[in-house]
Write a protein that holds these residues in place. Sequence first.
Motif, PDB file in Angstrom:
ATOM      1  N   ALA A   1      37.635   1.121-106.787  1.00 55.17           N
ATOM      2  CA  ALA A   1      37.544   1.570-105.392  1.00 55.17           C
ATOM      3  C   ALA A   1      38.304   0.634-104.457  1.00 55.17           C
ATOM      4  CB  ALA A   1      36.086   1.652-104.970  1.00 55.17           C
ATOM      5  N   SER A   2      38.825   1.218-103.408  1.00 55.67           N
ATOM      6  CA  SER A   2      39.524   0.422-102.396  1.00 55.67           C
ATOM      7  C   SER A   2      38.502  -0.290-101.514  1.00 55.67           C
ATOM      8  CB  SER A   2      40.399   1.335-101.531  1.00 55.67           C
ATOM      9  OG  SER A   2      39.578   2.170-100.736  1.00 55.67           O
ATOM     10  N   LEU A   3      38.983  -1.213-100.702  1.00 57.38           N
ATOM     11  CA  LEU A   3      38.125  -1.921 -99.762  1.00 57.38           C
ATOM     12  C   LEU A   3      37.405  -0.932 -98.838  1.00 57.38           C
ATOM     13  CD1 LEU A   3      37.327  -4.774 -98.631  1.00 57.38           C
ATOM     14  CD2 LEU A   3      39.177  -4.447 -96.994  1.00 57.38           C
ATOM     15  N   GLY A   4      38.131   0.058 -98.341  1.00 58.41           N
ATOM     16  CA  GLY A   4      37.544   1.067 -97.450  1.00 58.41           C
ATOM     17  C   GLY A   4      36.478   1.908 -98.130  1.00 58.41           C
ATOM     18  N   GLN A   5      36.700   2.278 -99.397  1.00 57.92           N
ATOM     19  CA  GLN A   5      35.699   3.064-100.126  1.00 57.92           C
ATOM     20  C   GLN A   5      34.431   2.261-100.357  1.00 57.92           C
ATOM     21  OE1 GLN A   5      38.372   3.964-103.402  1.00 57.92           O
ATOM     22  NE2 GLN A   5      38.187   6.170-102.960  1.00 57.92           N
ATOM     23  N   LEU A   6      34.585   0.995-100.722  1.00 52.94           N
ATOM     24  CA  LEU A   6      33.410   0.144-100.928  1.00 52.94           C
ATOM     25  C   LEU A   6      32.679  -0.098 -99.616  1.00 52.94           C
ATOM     26  CD1 LEU A   6      34.954  -2.389-103.441  1.00 52.94           C
ATOM     27  CD2 LEU A   6      33.186  -0.693-103.943  1.00 52.94           C
ATOM     28  N   ASP A   7      33.420  -0.279 -98.550  1.00 56.39           N
ATOM     29  CA  ASP A   7      32.843  -0.521 -97.218  1.00 56.39           C
ATOM     30  C   ASP A   7      32.019   0.690 -96.751  1.00 56.39           C
ATOM     31  OD1 ASP A   7      32.319  -1.789 -94.787  1.00 56.39           O
ATOM     32  OD2 ASP A   7      34.203  -1.130 -93.890  1.00 56.39           O
ATOM     33  N   SER A   8      32.322   1.881 -97.274  1.00 57.48           N
ATOM     34  CA  SER A   8      31.595   3.088 -96.857  1.00 57.48           C
ATOM     35  C   SER A   8      30.227   3.217 -97.521  1.00 57.48           C
ATOM     36  CB  SER A   8      32.431   4.334 -97.158  1.00 57.48           C
ATOM     37  OG  SER A   8      32.455   4.571 -98.558  1.00 57.48           O
ATOM     38  N   LEU A   9      29.943   2.393 -98.539  1.00 58.31           N
ATOM     39  CA  LEU A   9      28.648   2.451 -99.222  1.00 58.31           C
ATOM     40  C   LEU A   9      27.542   1.920 -98.318  1.00 58.31           C
ATOM     41  CD1 LEU A   9      29.698   1.144-102.749  1.00 58.31           C
ATOM     42  CD2 LEU A   9      29.083   3.489-102.139  1.00 58.31           C
ATOM     43  N   PRO A  10      26.303   2.422 -98.480  1.00 60.06           N
ATOM     44  CA  PRO A  10      25.194   1.925 -97.658  1.00 60.06           C
ATOM     45  C   PRO A  10      24.989   0.424 -97.880  1.00 60.06           C
ATOM     46  CG  PRO A  10      24.489   3.748 -99.071  1.00 60.06           C
ATOM     47  CD  PRO A  10      25.891   3.438 -99.424  1.00 60.06           C
ATOM     48  N   SER A  11      24.805  -0.306 -96.817  1.00 60.95           N
ATOM     49  CA  SER A  11      24.522  -1.747 -96.822  1.00 60.95           C
ATOM     50  C   SER A  11      25.668  -2.610 -97.341  1.00 60.95           C
ATOM     51  CB  SER A  11      23.253  -2.050 -97.634  1.00 60.95           C
ATOM     52  OG  SER A  11      22.163  -1.337 -97.102  1.00 60.95           O
ATOM     53  N   ILE A  12      26.858  -2.081 -97.463  1.00 59.50           N
ATOM     54  CA  ILE A  12      28.025  -2.858 -97.895  1.00 59.50           C
ATOM     55  C   ILE A  12      28.995  -2.939 -96.724  1.00 59.50           C
ATOM     56  CG2 ILE A  12      29.999  -2.976 -99.475  1.00 59.50           C
ATOM     57  CD1 ILE A  12      27.368  -3.371-100.923  1.00 59.50           C
ATOM     58  N   GLY A  13      29.282  -4.148 -96.311  1.00 62.99           N
ATOM     59  CA  GLY A  13      30.262  -4.355 -95.248  1.00 62.99           C
ATOM     60  C   GLY A  13      31.577  -4.830 -95.836  1.00 62.99           C
ATOM     61  N   LYS A  14      32.496  -5.192 -94.962  1.00 67.93           N
ATOM     62  CA  LYS A  14      33.830  -5.609 -95.391  1.00 67.93           C
ATOM     63  C   LYS A  14      33.784  -6.864 -96.263  1.00 67.93           C
ATOM     64  CE  LYS A  14      38.437  -6.641 -93.727  1.00 67.93           C
ATOM     65  NZ  LYS A  14      39.298  -6.870 -92.581  1.00 67.93           N
ATOM     66  N   LYS A  15      32.967  -7.853 -95.883  1.00 69.04           N
ATOM     67  CA  LYS A  15      32.902  -9.098 -96.657  1.00 69.04           C
ATOM     68  C   LYS A  15      32.336  -8.854 -98.055  1.00 69.04           C
ATOM     69  CE  LYS A  15      32.788 -12.458 -92.975  1.00 69.04           C
ATOM     70  NZ  LYS A  15      32.181 -13.674 -92.461  1.00 69.04           N
ATOM     71  N   THR A  16      31.286  -8.056 -98.143  1.00 68.33           N
ATOM     72  CA  THR A  16      30.698  -7.756 -99.452  1.00 68.33           C
ATOM     73  C   THR A  16      31.664  -6.935-100.291  1.00 68.33           C
ATOM     74  OG1 THR A  16      28.505  -7.800 -98.448  1.00 68.33           O
ATOM     75  CG2 THR A  16      28.671  -6.801-100.624  1.00 68.33           C
ATOM     76  N   ALA A  17      32.375  -6.008 -99.667  1.00 68.72           N
ATOM     77  CA  ALA A  17      33.376  -5.221-100.387  1.00 68.72           C
ATOM     78  C   ALA A  17      34.459  -6.135-100.963  1.00 68.72           C
ATOM     79  CB  ALA A  17      33.988  -4.176 -99.463  1.00 68.72           C
ATOM     80  N   GLU A  18      34.866  -7.131-100.196  1.00 67.47           N
ATOM     81  CA  GLU A  18      35.867  -8.094-100.684  1.00 67.47           C
ATOM     82  C   GLU A  18      35.310  -8.879-101.866  1.00 67.47           C
ATOM     83  OE1 GLU A  18      36.796 -10.354 -97.178  1.00 67.47           O
ATOM     84  OE2 GLU A  18      38.286  -8.884 -96.494  1.00 67.47           O
ATOM     85  N   LYS A  19      34.025  -9.272-101.803  1.00 65.77           N
ATOM     86  CA  LYS A  19      33.390  -9.995-102.918  1.00 65.77           C
ATOM     87  C   LYS A  19      33.351  -9.118-104.176  1.00 65.77           C
ATOM     88  CE  LYS A  19      29.474 -12.081-102.039  1.00 65.77           C
ATOM     89  NZ  LYS A  19      28.189 -12.495-101.415  1.00 65.77           N
ATOM     90  N   ILE A  20      33.070  -7.849-103.991  1.00 68.38           N
ATOM     91  CA  ILE A  20      33.042  -6.923-105.139  1.00 68.38           C
ATOM     92  C   ILE A  20      34.420  -6.879-105.787  1.00 68.38           C
ATOM     93  CG2 ILE A  20      32.823  -4.491-105.820  1.00 68.38           C
ATOM     94  CD1 ILE A  20      30.602  -4.261-103.653  1.00 68.38           C
ATOM     95  N   ILE A  21      35.458  -6.761-104.983  1.00 65.95           N
ATOM     96  CA  ILE A  21      36.827  -6.688-105.496  1.00 65.95           C
ATOM     97  C   ILE A  21      37.205  -7.993-106.194  1.00 65.95           C
ATOM     98  CG2 ILE A  21      39.262  -6.571-104.796  1.00 65.95           C
ATOM     99  CD1 ILE A  21      38.330  -4.499-102.648  1.00 65.95           C
TER     100      ILE A  21
END
Length: 150
Positions: free
Chosen positions: A105-125
Amino acid sequence: MVSLSYGWWLQLSARPADKSSSASKLILIDIGGAVKQPGIYHLKQGQRVIDAITAAGGLDDKADLYWLDAVLNKAKYLVDGEKIYIPFETNTSRWARSKVSLNYASLGQLDSLPSIGKKTAEKIINNRPYAKLEEVVYKGVINQATWIKI
């Protein structure tokens, strides 16, 4: 004279049945859910599911279009006494279609998940790849409470 009558009778009995009489036979269909006019309809034998939807006034604006495309065979022949139910789209069905892959998933797709913001999405990636979904918790990328919300 008897042989002439017998010959005429054989000729009539050998003819194929008149197809128009079987095509005009009516069947009863029950259609409900996300159609404009749910109810019981008399339709002709040989008609299809799409004909039942049309008879019921078409789809409601809240019909689950994904389900219709993925599950319902609109070209299926109807049978007498059949029940057709068209589900309504719900927030749950909308969310289920929007599943994202932790590994792709892209940063934007991860950011769209409930309770996931940009920083957490970056950590996931940054902690990819994940062999199992639970690894996102084991690797400390998100906590257990956030995992439960997702």
